[in-house]
Design a protein around this motif. Structure first.
Motif, mmCIF file in Angstrom:
data_model
loop_
_atom_site.group_PDB
_atom_site.id
_atom_site.type_symbol
_atom_site.label_atom_id
_atom_site.label_comp_id
_atom_site.label_asym_id
_atom_site.label_seq_id
_atom_site.Cartn_x
_atom_site.Cartn_y
_atom_site.Cartn_z
ATOM 1 N N MET A 65 0.840 -1.185 0.000
ATOM 2 C CA MET A 65 0.000 0.000 0.000
ATOM 3 C C MET A 65 0.881 1.243 0.000
ATOM 4 O O MET A 65 1.868 1.314 0.743
ATOM 5 C CB MET A 65 -0.905 0.039 1.225
ATOM 6 C CG MET A 65 -1.787 1.298 1.288
ATOM 7 S SD MET A 65 -2.677 1.483 2.851
ATOM 8 C CE MET A 65 -1.339 1.945 3.948
ATOM 9 N N VAL A 66 0.517 2.216 -0.845
ATOM 10 C CA VAL A 66 1.195 3.513 -0.852
ATOM 11 C C VAL A 66 0.133 4.600 -0.839
ATOM 12 O O VAL A 66 -0.827 4.549 -1.615
ATOM 13 C CB VAL A 66 2.106 3.681 -2.082
ATOM 14 C CG1 VAL A 66 2.783 5.049 -2.050
ATOM 15 C CG2 VAL A 66 3.150 2.575 -2.154
ATOM 16 N N VAL A 67 0.290 5.577 0.038
ATOM 17 C CA VAL A 67 -0.582 6.746 0.085
ATOM 18 C C VAL A 67 0.175 7.921 -0.526
ATOM 19 O O VAL A 67 1.278 8.264 -0.075
ATOM 20 C CB VAL A 67 -1.024 7.074 1.522
ATOM 21 C CG1 VAL A 67 -1.835 8.373 1.551
ATOM 22 C CG2 VAL A 67 -1.847 5.922 2.100
ATOM 23 N N TYR A 68 -0.410 8.517 -1.573
ATOM 24 C CA TYR A 68 0.178 9.672 -2.236
ATOM 25 C C TYR A 68 -0.602 10.913 -1.817
ATOM 26 O O TYR A 68 -1.815 10.994 -2.011
ATOM 27 C CB TYR A 68 0.117 9.515 -3.752
ATOM 28 C CG TYR A 68 0.912 8.346 -4.294
ATOM 29 C CD1 TYR A 68 2.238 8.501 -4.699
ATOM 30 C CD2 TYR A 68 0.330 7.081 -4.408
ATOM 31 C CE1 TYR A 68 2.960 7.430 -5.216
ATOM 32 C CE2 TYR A 68 1.048 6.002 -4.914
ATOM 33 C CZ TYR A 68 2.360 6.188 -5.309
ATOM 34 O OH TYR A 68 3.077 5.121 -5.815
ATOM 35 N N ALA A 69 0.111 11.904 -1.268
ATOM 36 C CA ALA A 69 -0.500 13.171 -0.868
ATOM 37 C C ALA A 69 -0.029 14.275 -1.808
ATOM 38 O O ALA A 69 1.112 14.259 -2.300
ATOM 39 C CB ALA A 69 -0.139 13.505 0.575
ATOM 40 N N PHE A 70 -0.895 15.249 -2.070
ATOM 41 C CA PHE A 70 -0.571 16.355 -2.974
ATOM 42 C C PHE A 70 0.135 17.442 -2.171
ATOM 43 O O PHE A 70 -0.465 18.099 -1.321
ATOM 44 C CB PHE A 70 -1.852 16.889 -3.614
ATOM 45 C CG PHE A 70 -1.612 17.770 -4.802
ATOM 46 C CD1 PHE A 70 -1.288 17.224 -6.030
ATOM 47 C CD2 PHE A 70 -1.715 19.153 -4.696
ATOM 48 C CE1 PHE A 70 -1.067 18.028 -7.141
ATOM 49 C CE2 PHE A 70 -1.503 19.970 -5.789
ATOM 50 C CZ PHE A 70 -1.174 19.412 -7.018
ATOM 51 N N GLU A 71 1.429 17.614 -2.455
ATOM 52 C CA GLU A 71 2.246 18.576 -1.713
ATOM 53 C C GLU A 71 3.111 19.355 -2.690
ATOM 54 O O GLU A 71 3.763 18.771 -3.561
ATOM 55 C CB GLU A 71 3.140 17.851 -0.699
ATOM 56 C CG GLU A 71 2.384 17.022 0.323
ATOM 57 C CD GLU A 71 3.303 16.151 1.157
ATOM 58 O OE1 GLU A 71 4.521 16.123 0.849
ATOM 59 O OE2 GLU A 71 2.829 15.494 2.090
ATOM 60 N N ASN A 72 3.087 20.674 -2.552
ATOM 61 C CA ASN A 72 3.930 21.550 -3.377
ATOM 62 C C ASN A 72 3.721 21.291 -4.868
ATOM 63 O O ASN A 72 4.677 21.227 -5.652
ATOM 64 C CB ASN A 72 5.407 21.386 -3.011
ATOM 65 C CG ASN A 72 5.693 21.749 -1.565
ATOM 66 O OD1 ASN A 72 5.141 22.716 -1.042
ATOM 67 N ND2 ASN A 72 6.535 20.961 -0.913
ATOM 68 N N GLY A 73 2.456 21.149 -5.264
ATOM 69 C CA GLY A 73 2.128 21.041 -6.669
ATOM 70 C C GLY A 73 2.310 19.678 -7.289
ATOM 71 O O GLY A 73 2.274 19.549 -8.518
ATOM 72 N N ARG A 74 2.468 18.630 -6.487
ATOM 73 C CA ARG A 74 2.593 17.285 -7.047
ATOM 74 C C ARG A 74 2.220 16.265 -5.981
ATOM 75 O O ARG A 74 2.176 16.561 -4.782
ATOM 76 C CB ARG A 74 4.011 17.018 -7.547
ATOM 77 C CG ARG A 74 5.074 17.192 -6.472
ATOM 78 C CD ARG A 74 6.452 16.769 -6.957
ATOM 79 N NE ARG A 74 6.508 15.333 -7.184
ATOM 80 C CZ ARG A 74 7.641 14.671 -7.447
ATOM 81 N NH1 ARG A 74 8.783 15.332 -7.541
ATOM 82 N NH2 ARG A 74 7.628 13.376 -7.640
ATOM 83 N N TRP A 75 1.904 15.045 -6.443
ATOM 84 C CA TRP A 75 1.648 13.966 -5.496
ATOM 85 C C TRP A 75 2.964 13.305 -5.108
ATOM 86 O O TRP A 75 3.783 12.960 -5.977
ATOM 87 C CB TRP A 75 0.720 12.917 -6.123
ATOM 88 C CG TRP A 75 -0.729 13.209 -5.911
ATOM 89 C CD1 TRP A 75 -1.472 12.924 -4.797
ATOM 90 C CD2 TRP A 75 -1.624 13.837 -6.827
ATOM 91 N NE1 TRP A 75 -2.776 13.344 -4.961
ATOM 92 C CE2 TRP A 75 -2.900 13.908 -6.202
ATOM 93 C CE3 TRP A 75 -1.484 14.338 -8.112
ATOM 94 C CZ2 TRP A 75 -4.013 14.453 -6.828
ATOM 95 C CZ3 TRP A 75 -2.576 14.901 -8.736
ATOM 96 C CH2 TRP A 75 -3.822 14.955 -8.084
ATOM 97 N N ARG A 76 3.155 13.132 -3.816
ATOM 98 C CA ARG A 76 4.360 12.487 -3.291
ATOM 99 C C ARG A 76 3.961 11.333 -2.372
ATOM 100 O O ARG A 76 2.890 11.359 -1.760
ATOM 101 C CB ARG A 76 5.224 13.488 -2.510
ATOM 102 C CG ARG A 76 5.618 14.731 -3.291
ATOM 103 C CD ARG A 76 6.376 15.699 -2.388
ATOM 104 N NE ARG A 76 6.656 16.961 -3.073
ATOM 105 C CZ ARG A 76 7.761 17.177 -3.787
ATOM 106 N NH1 ARG A 76 8.664 16.211 -3.895
ATOM 107 N NH2 ARG A 76 7.955 18.350 -4.381
ATOM 108 N N GLU A 77 4.843 10.370 -2.262
ATOM 109 C CA GLU A 77 4.605 9.273 -1.328
ATOM 110 C C GLU A 77 4.591 9.816 0.092
ATOM 111 O O GLU A 77 5.558 10.413 0.547
ATOM 112 C CB GLU A 77 5.688 8.200 -1.458
ATOM 113 C CG GLU A 77 5.534 7.298 -2.655
ATOM 114 C CD GLU A 77 6.416 6.065 -2.557
ATOM 115 O OE1 GLU A 77 6.885 5.752 -1.437
ATOM 116 O OE2 GLU A 77 6.660 5.413 -3.595
ATOM 117 N N ASN A 78 3.473 9.613 0.786
ATOM 118 C CA ASN A 78 3.349 10.046 2.168
ATOM 119 C C ASN A 78 3.525 8.880 3.126
ATOM 120 O O ASN A 78 4.042 9.047 4.235
ATOM 121 C CB ASN A 78 1.986 10.707 2.384
ATOM 122 C CG ASN A 78 1.791 11.257 3.771
ATOM 123 O OD1 ASN A 78 1.506 10.509 4.703
ATOM 124 N ND2 ASN A 78 1.931 12.577 3.913
#
Length: 490
Positions: A65-78
Motif C-alpha cells: 500500500m502507498v498513500v500519495y499526498a498532494f504537496e507543493n504542486g505534485r503527489w508524493r509518497e506520504n
C-alpha cells in the motif's frame, strides 16, 4: 475615449474573455511500480486541500500500500507499507466529516489512522468475503443508505446485509440485520456468491428511504425508521417475471441460440413524482446478428400506503442490437431521469469494417423523458469509434463519461480521443444537450483503460484519473488531469 474609460473597458473585456475561456487542466503521472493488479481509492486522509490516493498493488505474493499526498504542486509518497495478510478488502468512507480508509478482515471492519498508520476497530460483522485474496480489492460497503448526506455501512453476508447508520455526531448505530436470500454467479465448473444489490425507494410514502432487495418472486423491502431500518421486511410483487438482477449475466453466441431473458435493471423514481419505479432490461438473442435490447419502465403508484406496479410498462427504450446505459440523470432539469446509452447493431458490414479498418462505430444515444414517456428514437445521437487490435486482442475506444467539468452544474460530455487528449463538450442546457465544438484537455493516460471522475480539489469541477499498464505489461501508472483552481477549498 479617456484613459480611465479605456482601462475600465479593458477590464470588462478581460473578465468576459476569462468567463468564456474553457477550464484548464494540469496533467500528472504517478509511478506506482510493477504490479499484477492495482486498486485505487481517493479521499482526504492526510488533511490536504487535494484528495490523497490510496494505492494497493500486488505482485506474486506481495501486497503493498502507498498513500500519495498532494504537496507543493505534485503527489508524493506520504506513507508506504506492506498490507497485512488478513486484509480481505478495502473501501473509503466519510465518517464524522473525515475520510476514513476502511479495511475488512474476517469478522471486523477497521479504519487506518493516518496519524500513526495503524488499524483501529470500527465495527464487528460477518461477510460473504472470508478469505484474503492475492490482490487487495475494493468492495463498496460505505454509502448513504437513508439519503441524509452521511455515509453508512452495508456489509453483505450470506443471508442479507448488516447495516450501521451514521448519526449526525459521526458515531454509528448498532447493527441491523436485513435478511434477504443471497445470490450466486454460476460458471463452468464453479460458482461464486455475489453481494445483493441494494435499491432505494419510499415504498410506503412516509418520506423515508426504504431498502429493497430482489428475490425470484418479487422484492424484499425494509422500511426506513427514525433511527435506521425496520428489520422485519415486507414483500412487494413485481409486475413481470425477473430472472436475476445481476447485469453481468452473459450469453453464448451461436446460430441456434433463441433466448429471452428479463433482468431487474434498477429501482427508483424515474418520472419525478416521488414514487419509486421499476426498470427491467430484456435481452432477446436469436444469434450473433439477431439481438434486441429493451428497457421497460413500470411507474409505481401509491395505494394504501404501499407502492404497486401496473402489469404493462408505461414506456420503453428499445434498440435492435446491443445497448447499454452509461449515464442516467436529469439532463434538462425537469425532475425526470434521462438516459444516455451506447448502442451498436452487429452485422456483416460491421465485421468487414473491423477487418479492413480495425475500428467500428457505435452510437451514443440520449433519451429525454417528456410527459411520462421516452421517445421511440433518441433525442440526441453522437457517433464514436471503437478501435481494435485484432492481433493482440487489445481494445481502445473513445471512452465516454458525463460529468461537470465547467462548474456550472450542467452535465458535460467527455470523450477520450487517445492517450494524450480528451474532448469535453460543454452542456448547452437546450435540446442539443451538448455544444457542437469541444474544448480539449491534454492528458497523460492510456487508450487501454477507463477514465474515472471525481472532484479531487474541491473546486466544483470534475477531475479525471486513470490507472493503466505500460507496454511491458507489468509497470503501472496513475494518470491525473486536475482542474486548475486558484484556491482549492479544504
Amino acid at each position: 475615449m479617456s484613459s480611465r474609460v479605456a482601462a475600465a473597458l479593458g477590464c470588462v473585456l478581460a473578465l468576459v474573455a476569462a468567463a468564456d475561456a474553457p477550464p484548464s487542466y494540469e496533467s500528472f503521472v504517478l509511478d506506482t511500480g510493477e504490479a499484477t493488479s492495482l486498486t485505487v481509492l481517493h479521499g482526504r486522509m492526510t488533511g490536504g486541500t487535494v484528495e490523497d490516493f490510496a494505492v494497493f498493488r500486488h505482485r506474486d505474493q506481495d501486497r503493498r500500500m502507498v498513500v500519495y499526498a498532494f504537496e507543493n504542486g505534485r503527489w508524493r509518497e506520504n506513507h508506504a507499507a506492506d498490507v497485512p495478510d488478513d486484509v480481505i478488502f478495502v473501501d473509503m468512507m466519510e465518517l464524522g466529516g473525515l475520510d476514513r480508509l476502511l479495511m475488512y478482515r474476517r469478522g471486523h471492519i477497521e479504519w487506518l489512522d493516518p496519524e500513526t498508520w495503524t488499524r483501529r476497530p470500527l465495527v464487528a460483522g460477518s461477510s460473504i468475503y472470508n478469505v484474503p485474496p492475492l490482490d487487495v480489492p475494493e468492495v463498496q460497503i460505505a454509502r448513504d443508505l437513508n439519503d441524509d448526506g452521511l455515509d453508512d455501512i452495508a456489509l453483505p453476508g450470506f443471508d442479507g446485509h448488516t447495516v450501521w447508520v451514521q448519526r449526525s455526531d459521526g458515531t454509528l448505530s448498532g447493527p441491523m440485520e436485513l435478511r434477504a436470500d443471497h445470490s450466486a454467479r454460476i460458471g463452468f465448473r464453479s460458482s461464486t456468491y455475489r453481494a445483493l444489490d441494494i435499491y432505494q425507494l419510499d415504498n410506503d410514502g412516509d418520506s423515508r428511504v426504504d431498502l429493497a432487495f430482489w428475490r425470484p418472486d418479487g422484492m424484499t423491502v425494509f422500511r426506513g425508521t427514525e433511527t435506521g431500518f425496520d428489520t422485519e421486511p415486507v414483500l412487494v410483487d413485481l409486475p413481470v417475471p425477473v430472472s436475476t438482477d445481476d447485469v453481468t449475466v452473459s450469453f453464448g453466441f451461436g446460430g441456434d441460440i433463441d433466448e429471452t431473458r428479463t433482468m431487474l435493471y434498477t429501482v427508483g423514481d424515474m418520472n419525478g413524482d416521488g414514487v419509486g419505479d421499476l426498470v427491467t432490461n430484456t435481452l432477446e438473442i436469436g444469434g450473433l446478428f439477431d439481438q434486441t435490447s429493451r428497457y421497460d419502465f413500470y411507474f409505481g403508484e401509491r395505494r394504501e400506503s404501499a407502492t404497486v406496479f401496473e402489469p404493462e410498462p408505461a414506456t420503453s427504450i428499445s434498440f435492435p442490437g446491443i445497448q447499454g446505459v452509461f449515464e442516467r440523470s436529469d439532463f434538462d432539469g425537469d425532475g425526470a431521469i434521462d438516459f444516455g446509452m451506447t448502442s451498436v447493431k452487429l452485422g456483416i458490414g460491421k465485421l468487414i469494417a473491423v477487418l479492413l479498418t480495425g475500428s467500428v462505430s457505435y452510437n451514443m444515444d440520449f433519451y429525454f423523458m417528456k410527459d411520462g414517456a421516452y421517445p421511440e428514437d433518441p433525442d440526441v445521437r453522437r457517433r464514436v469509434k471503437l478501435r481494435l487490435d485484432l492481433g493482440s486482442g487489445r481494445v481502445a475506444a473513445n471512452w465516454i463519461s458525463v460529468g461537470d467539468f465547467t462548474g456550472d452544474g450542467i452535465k458535460d460530455l467527455l470523450v477520450q480521443v487517445d492517450a494524450s487528449r480528451c474532448d469535453v463538450y460543454p452542456g448547452s442546457a437546450d435540446e442539443q444537450l451538448f455544444a457542437e465544438q469541444p474544448f480539449k484537455v491534454d492528458v497523460r493516460f492510456s487508450d487501454q483503460g477507463n477514465i474515472r471522475l471525481a472532484d479531487l480539489n474541491g473546486d466544483g469541477r470534475d477531475d479525471m484519473y486513470m490507472a493503466f499498464r505500460l507496454e511491458d505489461g507489468v509497470s503501472r501508472r496513475i494518470g491525473v488531469a486536475l482542474s486548475r483552481s486558484a484556491a482549492p477549498s479544504p
